[in-house]
Write an enzyme that holds these catalytic residues in place. Structure first.
Site, PDB file in Angstrom:
ATOM      1  N   GLU A 151       0.797  -1.099  -0.106  1.00 40.41           N
ATOM      2  CA  GLU A 151      -0.217   0.008   0.206  1.00 40.41           C
ATOM      3  C   GLU A 151       0.957   1.290   0.053  1.00 40.41           C
ATOM      4  O   GLU A 151       1.488   1.640   1.108  1.00 40.41           O
ATOM      5  CB  GLU A 151      -0.805   0.221   1.141  1.00 40.41           C
ATOM      6  CG  GLU A 151      -1.811  -1.069   1.338  1.00 40.41           C
ATOM      7  CD  GLU A 151      -3.049  -0.862   0.130  1.00 40.41           C
ATOM      8  OE1 GLU A 151      -3.099   0.213  -0.330  1.00 40.41           O
ATOM      9  OE2 GLU A 151      -3.665  -2.014   0.039  1.00 40.41           O
ATOM     10  N   CYS A 190      -2.522   9.142   2.762  1.00 46.45           N
ATOM     11  CA  CYS A 190      -2.276   8.615   1.452  1.00 46.45           C
ATOM     12  C   CYS A 190      -3.115   9.014   0.447  1.00 46.45           C
ATOM     13  O   CYS A 190      -3.430   8.754  -0.778  1.00 46.45           O
ATOM     14  CB  CYS A 190      -1.846   7.254   1.548  1.00 46.45           C
ATOM     15  SG  CYS A 190      -3.110   6.142   1.948  1.00 46.45           S
ATOM     16  N   GLU A 206      -6.680  -4.168   0.697  1.00 40.98           N
ATOM     17  CA  GLU A 206      -7.126  -4.470   2.212  1.00 40.98           C
ATOM     18  C   GLU A 206      -8.395  -4.150   2.403  1.00 40.98           C
ATOM     19  O   GLU A 206      -9.082  -3.287   1.853  1.00 40.98           O
ATOM     20  CB  GLU A 206      -5.931  -3.519   2.887  1.00 40.98           C
ATOM     21  CG  GLU A 206      -4.628  -4.114   2.863  1.00 40.98           C
ATOM     22  CD  GLU A 206      -3.724  -3.333   3.713  1.00 40.98           C
ATOM     23  OE1 GLU A 206      -3.815  -2.236   4.171  1.00 40.98           O
ATOM     24  OE2 GLU A 206      -2.623  -3.807   3.931  1.00 40.98           O
TER      25      GLU A 206
HETATM   26  P1  NAP Z   1       8.000   5.349   4.650  1.00 38.29           P
HETATM   27  O1  NAP Z   1       9.309   6.239   4.922  1.00 38.29           O
HETATM   28  O2  NAP Z   1       8.137   4.549   3.443  1.00 38.29           O
HETATM   29  O3  NAP Z   1       8.140   4.407   6.046  1.00 38.29           O
HETATM   30  C1  NAP Z   1       7.279   3.448   6.125  1.00 38.29           C
HETATM   31  C2  NAP Z   1       7.512   2.365   7.160  1.00 38.29           C
HETATM   32  O4  NAP Z   1       8.648   1.535   6.512  1.00 38.29           O
HETATM   33  C3  NAP Z   1       8.112   2.832   8.553  1.00 38.29           C
HETATM   34  O5  NAP Z   1       7.841   1.906   9.512  1.00 38.29           O
HETATM   35  C4  NAP Z   1       9.529   2.567   8.266  1.00 38.29           C
HETATM   36  O6  NAP Z   1      10.295   2.669   9.329  1.00 38.29           O
HETATM   37  C5  NAP Z   1       9.686   1.537   7.273  1.00 38.29           C
HETATM   38  N1  NAP Z   1      10.884   1.438   6.479  1.00 38.29           N
HETATM   39  C6  NAP Z   1      11.557   2.387   6.036  1.00 38.29           C
HETATM   40  N2  NAP Z   1      12.778   1.690   5.391  1.00 38.29           N
HETATM   41  C7  NAP Z   1      12.650   0.653   5.685  1.00 38.29           C
HETATM   42  C8  NAP Z   1      13.365  -0.370   5.222  1.00 38.29           C
HETATM   43  N3  NAP Z   1      14.713  -0.410   4.589  1.00 38.29           N
HETATM   44  N4  NAP Z   1      13.264  -1.814   5.635  1.00 38.29           N
HETATM   45  C9  NAP Z   1      12.070  -2.086   6.371  1.00 38.29           C
HETATM   46  N5  NAP Z   1      11.368  -1.086   6.764  1.00 38.29           N
HETATM   47  C10 NAP Z   1      11.549   0.373   6.351  1.00 38.29           C
HETATM   48  O7  NAP Z   1       6.597   5.940   4.767  1.00 38.29           O
HETATM   49  P2  NAP Z   1       6.242   7.029   5.819  1.00 38.29           P
HETATM   50  O8  NAP Z   1       6.910   8.643   5.417  1.00 38.29           O
HETATM   51  O9  NAP Z   1       6.237   6.797   7.200  1.00 38.29           O
HETATM   52  O10 NAP Z   1       4.818   7.287   5.424  1.00 38.29           O
HETATM   53  C11 NAP Z   1       3.922   8.062   4.437  1.00 38.29           C
HETATM   54  C12 NAP Z   1       3.835   7.277   3.132  1.00 38.29           C
HETATM   55  O11 NAP Z   1       3.076   6.248   3.042  1.00 38.29           O
HETATM   56  C13 NAP Z   1       3.263   8.180   2.078  1.00 38.29           C
HETATM   57  O12 NAP Z   1       3.847   7.981   0.758  1.00 38.29           O
HETATM   58  C14 NAP Z   1       1.823   7.748   2.078  1.00 38.29           C
HETATM   59  O13 NAP Z   1       1.244   7.779   0.723  1.00 38.29           O
HETATM   60  C15 NAP Z   1       1.883   6.129   2.330  1.00 38.29           C
HETATM   61  N6  NAP Z   1       0.779   5.481   3.001  1.00 38.29           N
HETATM   62  C16 NAP Z   1      -0.006   4.773   1.866  1.00 38.29           C
HETATM   63  C17 NAP Z   1      -1.070   4.207   2.641  1.00 38.29           C
HETATM   64  C18 NAP Z   1      -2.113   3.194   1.603  1.00 38.29           C
HETATM   65  O14 NAP Z   1      -2.528   2.552   2.039  1.00 38.29           O
HETATM   66  N7  NAP Z   1      -1.640   3.108   0.239  1.00 38.29           N
HETATM   67  C19 NAP Z   1      -1.446   4.463   3.904  1.00 38.29           C
HETATM   68  C20 NAP Z   1      -0.715   5.232   4.797  1.00 38.29           C
HETATM   69  C21 NAP Z   1       0.439   5.964   3.961  1.00 38.29           C
HETATM   70  P3  NAP Z   1      11.175   3.932   9.860  1.00 38.29           P
HETATM   71  O15 NAP Z   1       9.888   4.814  10.422  1.00 38.29           O
HETATM   72  O16 NAP Z   1      11.790   3.752  10.963  1.00 38.29           O
HETATM   73  O17 NAP Z   1      11.465   4.730   8.829  1.00 38.29           O
END
Ligand code: NAP
Length: 514
Positions: free
Chosen positions: A285, A319, A492
């Site tokens: 997602e 998102c 989901e």
């Molecule tokens: P993110 O930076 O991609 O982080 C999401 C999760 O991934 C966090 O738990 C992060 O941990 C983890 N992560 C990062 N690098 C990783 C790696 N190498 N291995 C394993 N885990 C890793 O995203 P965000 O900034 O927190 O969230 C915002 C984004 O989520 C936006 O783009 C939004 O559109 C998207 N989103 C999508 C949906 C959907 O249903 N499509 C819903 C909500 C949000 P850390 O926190 O420790 O970096």
């Protein structure tokens, strides 16, 4: 394909929140003695476990530390995977009814403790309390929904082409699922996955975002109280520093059968590459860039209400938030005027604990920098700021309305994740669709129209996974959530969500001597 810009007639800058100072926020702090679900250790194999070090969790509104949480590393992640693998042996053999009853108990406990859970969201994520309560209701609804869906996982008996054979299709759980979630819905992004996984008979290891581990750990406390067996639900909180190493274990360990991730498209691609080596089943997602189209025939008041709901929820950090506003020239002036008035009347920045607040801070200063960068890029290319446009205290950003926006500006080319409304004027339906579909992602899209033929045409032609027609909020446990293009893989919630955690096994019963 270029959108036509409006003449630069409006120069007036009106501030939605003229002042927001540190002094106004100082009174708000989390009273730990009144937070019964606050847990700060990892949760592995039914036990609370400490790691060698801790990391701080900050209130994004004040910058104050609200807790120190165990900083789990690859060793704890591996223990959690092993525990989940061991627990899978018995959990997969439990009956659907038994799993259903436990999920329902978990739902009941979430509902009972909704105020305590919501308070944790407000303090770690910054959301206004009303929205945090809304998230808990939404989050709990996935446990309720999948407690019901657990009992409706049917296989098939297929007519055989051969007389002495029968064809059966069995649905079986995938195994251990690694669940990696973002900070913007710290509770709901977990239950939307875990409800389906546990209902199917899978066990899970959850890695919450660094910014928001407390909601995940509170869910673990309630899972334990609900009687979810040890090892079925594990949580390994960790700092951003440890995330790559923990992610490596969760995405490559051969005992893991499934990865379910919600977060940015960039991170999703990293995890997909890791999953490839052991060919794991994946659900992704990822990011969105939702168009919000207002056609000339739209009811302008409904369109403004839809825009307010879809843009400013969680201060623009969802998102499915509208990210590009496309408004047809015949309704453009009225829409922009009324939207500006609604922003003045309805938006109030402050700490999420203040009942008057509708807009909390952004999650951190990097997020605020990104919005400000998009605003200054747009202004440098000819956009006009009608409301807001400035950073206030800490990571608070004024809700901002930009007009004279064109498709070469950063704000129309990338996800903002903040309270920014960039408005593009268009002339024809084809022009609007071309702009909307030019993105490489396609999660949600919205449009407002009273023309039935146009409604059908545009709903079919928008390249998104979810479309709101005359509606700014579309999510619910009953409907499938997910995107197309680089917004992800899989769905989901809904009756489809459980399939992501099931394999279909074909059984051929032969030599039956008919
Ligand atoms: P993110 O930076 O991609 O982080 C999401 C999760 O991934 C966090 O738990 C992060 O941990 C983890 N992560 C990062 N690098 C990783 C790696 N190498 N291995 C394993 N885990 C890793 O995203 P965000 O900034 O927190 O969230 C915002 C984004 O989520 C936006 O783009 C939004 O559109 C998207 N989103 C999508 C949906 C959907 O249903 N499509 C819903 C909500 C949000 P850390 O926190 O420790 O970096």
């Amino acid at each position: 394909m270029s959108a036509v810009c409006a003449p630069r007639t409006r120069r007036l800058l009106r501030l939605v929140a003229p002042r927001l100072t540190a002094a106004m926020l100082r009174n708000y702090s989390l009273d730990v003695s009144a937070a019964p679900l606050l847990r700060t250790q990892g949760y592995v194999d039914g036990r609370w476990v400490s790691a060698a070090s801790v990391f701080p969790v900050l209130d994004p509104a004040t910058g104050q530390e609200i807790a120190r949480v165990s900083d789990c590393g690859p060793a704890e992640a591996k223990q959690a995977v092993d525990a989940a693998y061991k627990a899978f042996e018995s959990w997969k053999r439990s009956t659907a009814k038994e799993r259903s009853v436990l999920l329902r108990k978990w739902f009941d406990l979430m509902t009972l403790h909704k105020e305590d859970l919501a308070k944790l969201i407000t303090f770690e994520c910054g959301k206004p309390m009303k929205e945090s309560l809304g998230e808990i209701t939404y989050s709990a609804s996935f446990l309720e929904w999948f407690s019901e869906e657990a009992r409706r996982v049917y296989g098939d008996i297929v007519p055989s082409p051969v007389r002495d054979r029968k064809i059966f299709l069995l649905k079986q759980p995938v195994g251990v699922a690694s669940i990696i979630t973002p900070w913007n819905f710290p509770s709901a992004m977990i239950t939307r996955k875990v409800g389906a996984a546990l209902a199917a008979g899978c066990t899970v290891v959850v890695k919450p975002a660094e910014d928001t581990p407390l909601s995940a750990l509170a869910l673990a406390e309630l899972a334990e109280q609900a009687g979810i067996p040890a090892g079925v639900f594990n949580v390994v909180p960790c700092s951003r520093e440890k995330t790559p190493a923990v992610g490596q274990v969760l995405c490559t360990d051969p005992l893991v059968g499934k990865i379910s991730f919600t977060g940015s498209t960039a991170t999703g691609k990293v995890l997909l590459k890791m999953a490839a080596d052991t060919v794991k089943k994946v659900s992704m997602e990822l990011g969105g860039h939702a168009p919000f189209i207002v056609f000339d025939s739209a009811d302008v008041d409904r369109a403004v209400a839809g825009a307010m709901a879809s843009k400013f929820r969680n201060s623009g950090q969802t998102c499915v938030c509208s990210n590009r506003f496309l408004v047809q020239s015949g309704i453009y002036e009225r829409f922009v005027d009324k939207l500006g008035q609604a922003m003045d009347a309805e938006l109030r920045l402050g700490h999420g604990s203040d009942p008057q607040t509708t807009q909390g801070p952004l999650i951190n200063s990097r997020a605020a920098d990104k919005v400000l960068q998009q605003v200054s890029d747009a202004v440098s290319r000819g956009a006009t700021v009608l409301r807001g446009g400035k950073r206030l205290h800490g990571s608070f950003v004024e809700p901002t309305l930009l007009v004279d926006v064109s498709t070469d500006m950063l704000c129309t080319r990338e996800e903002t994740f903040g309270p920014l409304v960039p408005v593009i004027r268009f002339e024809t339906e084809q022009e609007a669709l071309a702009v909307a579909n030019s993105a490489n992602v396609g999660l949600a899209g919205y449009f407002f129209s009273q023309d039935v033929s146009q409604i059908w045409r545009v709903a079919e032609d928008l390249e998104v996974g979810m479309v709101g027609v005359n509606e700014g909020i579309v999510s619910s446990a009953e409907a499938p959530f997910g995107g197309v293009k680089e917004s992800g893989l899989g769905r989901e919630g809904s009756k489809y969500g459980i399939d992501e955690y099931l394999e279909v096994k074909y059984m051929c019963l032969g030599n039956l001597n008919p």
